[in-house]
Every structure is written in C-alpha cells, then in structure tokens.
Write a protein that holds these residues in place. Sequence first.
Motif, PDB file in Angstrom:
ATOM      1  N   PRO A  73       0.839  -1.198   0.000  1.00 47.46           N
ATOM      2  CA  PRO A  73       0.000   0.000   0.000  1.00 47.46           C
ATOM      3  C   PRO A  73       0.873   1.245   0.000  1.00 47.46           C
ATOM      4  N   SER A  74       0.430   2.263  -0.753  1.00 47.13           N
ATOM      5  CA  SER A  74       1.256   3.466  -0.903  1.00 47.13           C
ATOM      6  C   SER A  74       0.439   4.707  -0.564  1.00 47.13           C
ATOM      7  N   GLY A  75      -0.035   5.445  -1.599  1.00 49.97           N
ATOM      8  CA  GLY A  75      -0.726   6.693  -1.358  1.00 49.97           C
ATOM      9  C   GLY A  75      -2.004   6.523  -0.567  1.00 49.97           C
ATOM     10  N   LEU A  76      -2.354   7.543   0.223  1.00 49.61           N
ATOM     11  CA  LEU A  76      -3.541   7.518   1.067  1.00 49.61           C
ATOM     12  C   LEU A  76      -4.235   8.869   0.971  1.00 49.61           C
ATOM     13  N   ALA A  77      -5.558   8.834   0.827  1.00 49.75           N
ATOM     14  CA  ALA A  77      -6.350  10.068   0.785  1.00 49.75           C
ATOM     15  C   ALA A  77      -7.666   9.816   1.504  1.00 49.75           C
ATOM     16  N   ALA A  78      -8.192  10.851   2.159  1.00 50.35           N
ATOM     17  CA  ALA A  78      -9.428  10.713   2.932  1.00 50.35           C
ATOM     18  C   ALA A  78     -10.527  11.578   2.347  1.00 50.35           C
ATOM     19  N   THR A  79     -11.731  11.017   2.273  1.00 54.58           N
ATOM     20  CA  THR A  79     -12.941  11.759   1.967  1.00 54.58           C
ATOM     21  C   THR A  79     -13.900  11.508   3.132  1.00 54.58           C
ATOM     22  N   PRO A  80     -14.997  12.275   3.221  1.00 56.41           N
ATOM     23  CA  PRO A  80     -15.913  12.046   4.344  1.00 56.41           C
ATOM     24  C   PRO A  80     -16.460  10.631   4.414  1.00 56.41           C
ATOM     25  N   GLU A  81     -16.530   9.945   3.276  1.00 54.78           N
ATOM     26  CA  GLU A  81     -17.144   8.613   3.248  1.00 54.78           C
ATOM     27  C   GLU A  81     -16.158   7.472   3.508  1.00 54.78           C
ATOM     28  N   ARG A  82     -14.870   7.669   3.140  1.00 52.10           N
ATOM     29  CA  ARG A  82     -13.956   6.523   3.185  1.00 52.10           C
ATOM     30  C   ARG A  82     -12.500   6.967   3.077  1.00 52.10           C
ATOM     31  N   LEU A  83     -11.608   6.010   3.294  1.00 50.44           N
ATOM     32  CA  LEU A  83     -10.180   6.180   3.046  1.00 50.44           C
ATOM     33  C   LEU A  83      -9.844   5.497   1.728  1.00 50.44           C
ATOM     34  N   TRP A  84      -9.098   6.209   0.873  1.00 47.90           N
ATOM     35  CA  TRP A  84      -8.665   5.655  -0.407  1.00 47.90           C
ATOM     36  C   TRP A  84      -7.179   5.345  -0.324  1.00 47.90           C
ATOM     37  N   LEU A  85      -6.756   4.274  -0.956  1.00 44.75           N
ATOM     38  CA  LEU A  85      -5.331   3.997  -1.001  1.00 44.75           C
ATOM     39  C   LEU A  85      -4.948   3.306  -2.299  1.00 44.75           C
ATOM     40  N   ALA A  86      -3.709   3.547  -2.708  1.00 45.31           N
ATOM     41  CA  ALA A  86      -3.141   2.863  -3.871  1.00 45.31           C
ATOM     42  C   ALA A  86      -2.450   1.609  -3.389  1.00 45.31           C
ATOM     43  N   ASP A  87      -2.873   0.471  -3.905  1.00 38.30           N
ATOM     44  CA  ASP A  87      -2.251  -0.815  -3.578  1.00 38.30           C
ATOM     45  C   ASP A  87      -1.323  -1.151  -4.745  1.00 38.30           C
ATOM     46  N   SER A  88      -0.077  -0.724  -4.601  1.00 42.99           N
ATOM     47  CA  SER A  88       0.820  -0.653  -5.757  1.00 42.99           C
ATOM     48  C   SER A  88       1.121  -2.002  -6.391  1.00 42.99           C
ATOM     49  N   GLU A  89       1.424  -2.986  -5.565  1.00 43.24           N
ATOM     50  CA  GLU A  89       1.881  -4.262  -6.108  1.00 43.24           C
ATOM     51  C   GLU A  89       0.796  -4.964  -6.921  1.00 43.24           C
ATOM     52  N   THR A  90      -0.470  -4.751  -6.563  1.00 44.71           N
ATOM     53  CA  THR A  90      -1.568  -5.349  -7.329  1.00 44.71           C
ATOM     54  C   THR A  90      -2.147  -4.370  -8.344  1.00 44.71           C
ATOM     55  N   SER A  91      -1.527  -3.194  -8.481  1.00 53.50           N
ATOM     56  CA  SER A  91      -1.989  -2.175  -9.441  1.00 53.50           C
ATOM     57  C   SER A  91      -3.477  -1.891  -9.248  1.00 53.50           C
ATOM     58  N   ALA A  92      -3.863  -1.618  -8.005  1.00 51.00           N
ATOM     59  CA  ALA A  92      -5.271  -1.432  -7.674  1.00 51.00           C
ATOM     60  C   ALA A  92      -5.494  -0.143  -6.895  1.00 51.00           C
ATOM     61  N   LEU A  93      -6.706   0.384  -7.014  1.00 58.18           N
ATOM     62  CA  LEU A  93      -7.194   1.459  -6.164  1.00 58.18           C
ATOM     63  C   LEU A  93      -8.219   0.837  -5.219  1.00 58.18           C
ATOM     64  N   ARG A  94      -8.010   1.001  -3.915  1.00 55.46           N
ATOM     65  CA  ARG A  94      -8.882   0.358  -2.938  1.00 55.46           C
ATOM     66  C   ARG A  94      -9.367   1.393  -1.925  1.00 55.46           C
ATOM     67  N   TRP A  95     -10.398   1.029  -1.167  1.00 53.13           N
ATOM     68  CA  TRP A  95     -10.867   1.929  -0.128  1.00 53.13           C
ATOM     69  C   TRP A  95     -11.196   1.141   1.133  1.00 53.13           C
ATOM     70  N   VAL A  96     -11.200   1.893   2.258  1.00 49.77           N
ATOM     71  CA  VAL A  96     -11.553   1.329   3.557  1.00 49.77           C
ATOM     72  C   VAL A  96     -12.789   2.055   4.053  1.00 49.77           C
ATOM     73  N   GLU A  97     -13.831   1.295   4.350  1.00 48.08           N
ATOM     74  CA  GLU A  97     -15.066   1.872   4.852  1.00 48.08           C
ATOM     75  C   GLU A  97     -14.933   2.217   6.336  1.00 48.08           C
ATOM     76  N   PRO A  98     -15.858   3.047   6.872  1.00 47.51           N
ATOM     77  CA  PRO A  98     -15.747   3.429   8.288  1.00 47.51           C
ATOM     78  C   PRO A  98     -15.692   2.258   9.251  1.00 47.51           C
ATOM     79  N   ASP A  99     -16.304   1.118   8.902  1.00 46.02           N
ATOM     80  CA  ASP A  99     -16.264  -0.039   9.801  1.00 46.02           C
ATOM     81  C   ASP A  99     -15.018  -0.896   9.611  1.00 46.02           C
ATOM     82  N   GLY A 100     -14.100  -0.451   8.726  1.00 49.03           N
ATOM     83  CA  GLY A 100     -12.856  -1.177   8.507  1.00 49.03           C
ATOM     84  C   GLY A 100     -12.882  -2.155   7.357  1.00 49.03           C
ATOM     85  N   THR A 101     -14.032  -2.311   6.716  1.00 47.22           N
ATOM     86  CA  THR A 101     -14.116  -3.218   5.571  1.00 47.22           C
ATOM     87  C   THR A 101     -13.320  -2.664   4.392  1.00 47.22           C
TER      88      THR A 101
END
Length: 269
Positions: free
Chosen positions: A13-41
């Motif tokens: 995991p690399s870059g991290l950004a926050a919006t009111p709804e969720r946390l966004w992150l770049a998962d570099s090794e899998t070339s993916a954009l992922r997010w974390v919901e408020p409950d941790g999902t």
Amino acid sequence: MDGPGDRAWFAQPSGLAATPERLWLADSETSALRWVEPDGTVRTAVGTGLFDFGHRDGAAEQALLQHPLGVTALPDGSVAVSDTYNHALRRYDPAAGEVTTLATDLREPSDAVLVGDDIVVVESARHRLTRLRLPEEAVRVEAVAHRTQRAATEVAPGTLRLDVVFQAPAGQKLDTRYGPSTRLLVSATPPELLVAGEGAGTELSRALELNPAVTEGVLHVSAMAASCDDDPDNEYPACHVHQQDWGVPVRVTEGAADRLPLVLAGMDA
C-alpha cells in the motif's frame, strides 16, 4: 484481498487520501485502487487483485492501472491516481463507476496535491513538479439543493493575454523537423465573449479581445506540443505529444489580471 479489516490484506500500500465517506489507497503491487469503509471493511474500486496491470479507461471493473503510488481526493468526490508506471494521472469517479485519464507523458508520477483548482504532480523520473489545470467536472460539487461550480477567474476588460506554458522536459526539445510543433485552439461560450482571438494557430501565446458587453462566460482552450529526445547521436529519437483541454469560467472585472496562464507542461515562471 477484500473483506473485513481483520481478514483483508494489502500488497505494498502506498498513497492515502481521505474523503468524508472513506479512506482511499493505492495498492501498488496489485496495481489497484482500494478503499476502507468506516467499519474497517476493505473494498477494491479499480483492479482485479490478481496482479493484472495496463492502461485502460472505462468501467471500473475492466479498467487497468500500473503500479499506482499516489491518491488525491478531488472536490467532487472523485480521486486522482498517480499511475506511476503508466506515466499518467488517472481519475476514478465513484458516482459513475468509471476511470478516465487526466494527463499523460508524466514521468513516473508518484504523488499529487491540490493547489486551488489546479493539481501539482510529482514527476519522480523528471525530478520536478508539474502543475496541471483540473477539468471542470473534477472540481464541480453537487448537492441535492444546489450546485457549485469552479469559481470564475476574474480577468480585466479589453485585451487578455493567454499564455499556454510549455517547457520541454529535460533531455527533450520541440520537434520542428516537419513544421510547427505546437497548436492552439480557442473558442468561447457564449461566442460573443470574444471579439478577437478565437480559432486555431501555432503559437502558444495569444492576445484575446474581450467583448465589453459580455461580463461572464467560459473560454475553451485546447493546446498541443510535440517534443523529441534531444540526442544528436540518435538518428531516430523518441517523440512525445503533450495535449490538454481546458474550460475556464471567466468574469470580466475592472482591475483584475490581464494575463491568463495555463500550464501544459512545466511550471509558470
């Protein structure tokens, strides 16, 4: 792997950004954009999770990134992704579920930050910062009861100097082997905003004459520049095309600036 926080896992995991709804992150090794919901999902927005990579826009379920390192939250709720090995700045719009490309020919962009209505990108392989104008849709904020768009740029009445800033990247020069290597196209909404200066040309700077009877409108600017590797020993240098479109809302105001700079590549001095 997606799922509850106690079972999900990331791969570099690399870059991290926050919006009111969720946390966004770049998962570099899998070339993916992922997010974390408020409950941790943990969920995946773009990418297969199977180490697939490439440069493909479109619906998020089939779009591809390549080793993204940075994520930047944009005012409209979308995110910009520093798509490092694709040498591009990408945008994911969760409302539409689509991926688009904001800019190309960036050399290994690793992060970006907002500066007003622009975005400044770290070009790691060029050892520099590059400032780009965000498209109108990326800075529009919509709500149920109202809509706020990009604030208009105040410009002085009369003659407005339009400067599209282009600096050939280090090790490159403008490609003039077959004629002019730059192109500029200007129009306006409403068309009456411009008395003179609309149309196509090869210079990246132009004097626009504003109509004193029209106080607000949008300037539409499209610019292109071609550069090639500056190596006299290379008979077949690699060439690159830099291109960007802008829609700039303007408001004619006494005492405002009489110059409008738009950055295609490099920094405005």
